[in-house]
Design a protein around this motif. Structure first.
Motif, PDB file in Angstrom:
ATOM      1  N   PRO A 124      -4.083  -4.827   5.893  1.00 23.60           N
ATOM      2  CA  PRO A 124      -4.799  -3.690   6.472  1.00 23.60           C
ATOM      3  C   PRO A 124      -5.431  -2.802   5.395  1.00 23.60           C
ATOM      4  O   PRO A 124      -4.983  -2.777   4.260  1.00 23.60           O
ATOM      5  N   LEU A 125      -6.473  -2.104   5.812  1.00 26.53           N
ATOM      6  CA  LEU A 125      -7.212  -1.266   4.866  1.00 26.53           C
ATOM      7  C   LEU A 125      -6.704   0.163   4.830  1.00 26.53           C
ATOM      8  O   LEU A 125      -6.957   0.882   3.881  1.00 26.53           O
ATOM      9  N   VAL A 166      11.587   6.709  -1.326  1.00 30.17           N
ATOM     10  CA  VAL A 166      10.383   5.915  -1.602  1.00 30.17           C
ATOM     11  C   VAL A 166      10.630   4.431  -1.361  1.00 30.17           C
ATOM     12  O   VAL A 166       9.748   3.709  -0.897  1.00 30.17           O
ATOM     13  N   ARG A 167      11.850   3.986  -1.652  1.00 27.98           N
ATOM     14  CA  ARG A 167      12.136   2.567  -1.429  1.00 27.98           C
ATOM     15  C   ARG A 167      11.962   2.222   0.046  1.00 27.98           C
ATOM     16  O   ARG A 167      11.410   1.172   0.380  1.00 27.98           O
ATOM     17  N   GLU A 168      12.426   3.098   0.929  1.00 28.63           N
ATOM     18  CA  GLU A 168      12.299   2.866   2.365  1.00 28.63           C
ATOM     19  C   GLU A 168      10.819   2.824   2.760  1.00 28.63           C
ATOM     20  O   GLU A 168      10.384   1.938   3.497  1.00 28.63           O
ATOM     21  N   LEU A 169      10.047   3.771   2.245  1.00 32.20           N
ATOM     22  CA  LEU A 169       8.617   3.805   2.559  1.00 32.20           C
ATOM     23  C   LEU A 169       7.924   2.534   2.064  1.00 32.20           C
ATOM     24  O   LEU A 169       7.111   1.937   2.770  1.00 32.20           O
ATOM     25  N   GLU A 170       8.295   2.124   0.858  1.00 37.51           N
ATOM     26  CA  GLU A 170       7.714   0.909   0.293  1.00 37.51           C
ATOM     27  C   GLU A 170       8.002  -0.286   1.200  1.00 37.51           C
ATOM     28  O   GLU A 170       7.103  -1.068   1.528  1.00 37.51           O
ATOM     29  N   ASN A 171       9.260  -0.390   1.664  1.00 35.59           N
ATOM     30  CA  ASN A 171       9.628  -1.504   2.544  1.00 35.59           C
ATOM     31  C   ASN A 171       8.860  -1.455   3.855  1.00 35.59           C
ATOM     32  O   ASN A 171       8.401  -2.480   4.359  1.00 35.59           O
ATOM     33  N   CYS A 173       4.714  -3.671   7.325  1.00 35.29           N
ATOM     34  CA  CYS A 173       3.546  -3.410   8.164  1.00 35.29           C
ATOM     35  C   CYS A 173       2.369  -4.288   7.759  1.00 35.29           C
ATOM     36  O   CYS A 173       1.601  -4.745   8.595  1.00 35.29           O
ATOM     37  N   CYS A 174       2.217  -4.495   6.455  1.00 38.38           N
ATOM     38  CA  CYS A 174       1.089  -5.288   5.970  1.00 38.38           C
ATOM     39  C   CYS A 174       1.182  -6.720   6.490  1.00 38.38           C
ATOM     40  O   CYS A 174       0.174  -7.367   6.757  1.00 38.38           O
ATOM     41  N   VAL A 175       2.400  -7.194   6.620  1.00 40.67           N
ATOM     42  CA  VAL A 175       2.586  -8.544   7.118  1.00 40.67           C
ATOM     43  C   VAL A 175       2.350  -8.587   8.627  1.00 40.67           C
ATOM     44  O   VAL A 175       1.759  -9.515   9.166  1.00 40.67           O
TER      45      VAL A 175
END
Ligand SMILES: Nc1ncnc2c1ncn2[C@@H]1O[C@H](COP(=O)(O)OP(=O)(O)OP(=O)(O)O)[C@@H](O)[C@H]1O
Ligand SMILES: [Mg+2]
Length: 457
Positions: free
Chosen positions: A337-338, A357-362, A367-369
């Motif tokens: 996604p863009l 931040v680790r949670e946000l990163e995950n 979501c990207c997948v």
């Protein structure tokens, strides 16, 4: 002329100085240095430039060395690196040393003017507005006031040789910050050695840290250097320091006092010149009170304290970080996604991020997948995330599976069983203190007392 910004051009080619004066001489006051020593001389003098334009190919001192020195003596001073070679390596080195930008030679004056405009528009050069580059691949992202403050502390820590203690909740970026301190320190060319004190059994940890001599024990056929020795001339990062066993705490204290390590079975200590950064997500002062951590060691480590704020205190950094991770995934995956819809962004903002931040990163990686559209929408986010706090406690779905089992195994009884678990957990976390347990649960002491009786907790 007063009011003009001063630029120091460091370049051995006289022609460059002439060009710069001709093109930018009306807009900027231009100082000249034709070699590294002259540049350092100007920087030690009374009139500091507002910016340095630095050619890295100098006849005497290497340009990167000059850059590193400027970083340690004038961390706020913006530096733009120029060089004939358009090497990727040069760009990476310049970026790692926090150069504001990197321009090829011959100088394109239009481009230079734009870069200068950018630099001077964002008044103080440090910390950079959106975060600080840490080495080749990573950026410590953050533009919120607490993070900008933290970056300044990182700059101060990098300039000093003092031992640093980094504290903060899990996933807040403590390791990245340790790396940033090393990267911006005088020791950046030396090794950065990290060791997780909680991940290695005590028996092994000692020899990992301090090494052993040949024949120190059965099987020690060759001597082996410990992490402290390996970090000589650089930085050692002691992660999860709160978990260090008492015997090792005593040994570490001695290393800090003597600046020397004695490998197991070695006859004499070996001097080590290593900057120490300790990391913990526990409250070390509390551990000291509880006598599980030595007070004298605590004070030796707690020289320069860096407290990393939890993500929920960083405001708009949530969106900034989300976009940062999105960008990274986009360059990693073929299709991704863009951006985020406003509703998705609102939910990210509403979520409390217990995993930081680790949670946000995950979440973003997932979501990207998962996302089908070209933007991540609210429906792509984990169920309940930021949705008025509904299930915000469980973004990874860790509790979800357990809930399903509970409902299937105890039909008609699930709610009470769940309540019993939550109340019992709150009591165990507060050492049986009903008032504090009630506070955690968001109820009254009476209710807690009633539940204790009801469930015979
Ligand atoms: N400000 C930031 N900008 C970009 N990425 C970040 C930032 N903070 C943390 N991260 C990323 O989040 C993840 C967790 O960071 P890190 O491992 O440094 O956390 P930590 O505080 O050491 O956590 P723990 O206490 O659990 O070890 C890493 O992937 C890291 O790269
Ligand atoms: Mg960590």
């Amino acid at each position: 002329v007063t009011g003009l910004r001063r630029i120091l051009l460091v370049d051995d080619e006289r022609a460059s100085h002439a060009v710069l004066r001709r093109t930018l001489g009306n807009e900027f006051a231009i100082d000249s240095a034709y070699d590294g020593h002259a540049a350092l001389g100007v920087l030690a003098g009374p009139t500091l430039p507002d910016l340095v334009l630095l050619d890295v190919h100098l006849p005497d001192v290497g340009g990167y060395e000059i850059l590193a020195r400027i970083r340690s003596t004038h961390p706020q001073l913006p530096v733009i690196v120029i060089t004939a070679a358009t090497s990727v390596d040069g760009a990476i080195r310049a970026t790692a040393l926090a150069a504001r930008d990197y321009l090829p030679k011959p100088l394109d004056v239009t481009r230079l003017r734009r870069v200068l405009g950018d630099v001077f528009a964002a008044a103080p050069g440090w910390p950079p507005e959106r975060g600080i580059p840490v080495g080749a691949a990573a950026t410590l992202v953050g533009s919120s006031p607490p993070m900008q403050e933290l970056f300044k502390t990182v700059g101060r820590a990098a300039r000093s040789a003092a031992t640093v203690l980094i504290t903060g909740e899990s996933g807040t970026g403590k390791e990245l910050i340790a790396r940033a301190i090393h990267t911006y320190s005088e020791r950046h060319a030396g090794p950065l050695i990290a060791i997780n004190c909680a991940a290695i059994p005590d028996a092994l940890l000692e020899s990992e840290l301090f090494g052993y001599a040949r024949g120190a024990f059965t099987g020690a056929e060759n001597a082996r250097s410990g992490k402290f020795e390996l970090a000589n001339g650089g930085t050692i990062v002691l992660d999860e320091i709160a978990d260090l066993a008492p015997a090792l705490q005593a040994k570490l204290l001695r290393v800090l006092e003597e600046r020397a390590v004695t490998p197991l079975g070695a006859p004499a200590p070996i001097a080590v010149d290593t900057r120490i950064i300790a990391i913990t997500n526990a409250n070390l002062a509390e551990r000291v009170s509880a006598r599980s951590f030595r007070a004298d060691l605590f004070y030796r480590l707690d020289v320069l304290r860096i407290e990393v704020p939890p993500l929920r205190h960083r405001g708009t950094d949530v969106a900034l970080l989300a976009r940062h991770f999105l960008g990274r995934e986009r360059s990693r995956l073929q299709r991704s996604p863009l951006g985020l819809t406003p509703e998705a962004e609102r939910r990210l903002h509403a979520h409390a991020w217990p995993g930081n931040v680790r949670e946000l990163e995950n979440v973003i990686v997932q979501c990207c997948v998962r996302a089908l559209g070209d933007r991540i929408g609210a429906a792509d986010l984990p169920i309940g995330l930021g949705d008025d706090g509904a299930l915000a406690i469980d973004p990874q779905g860790a509790i979800d599976a357990e809930l399903e089992r509970l409902l299937q195994r105890f039909p008609g009884d699930a709610l009470e069983r769940l309540e019993r678990l939550v109340v019992a957990k709150a009591l165990s976390l507060t050492g049986g203190n009903q008032v504090r347990a009630a506070k955690l649960l968001g109820t009254t002491r009476n209710v807690v007392r009633h539940r204790i009786a009801k469930y015979s907790i």
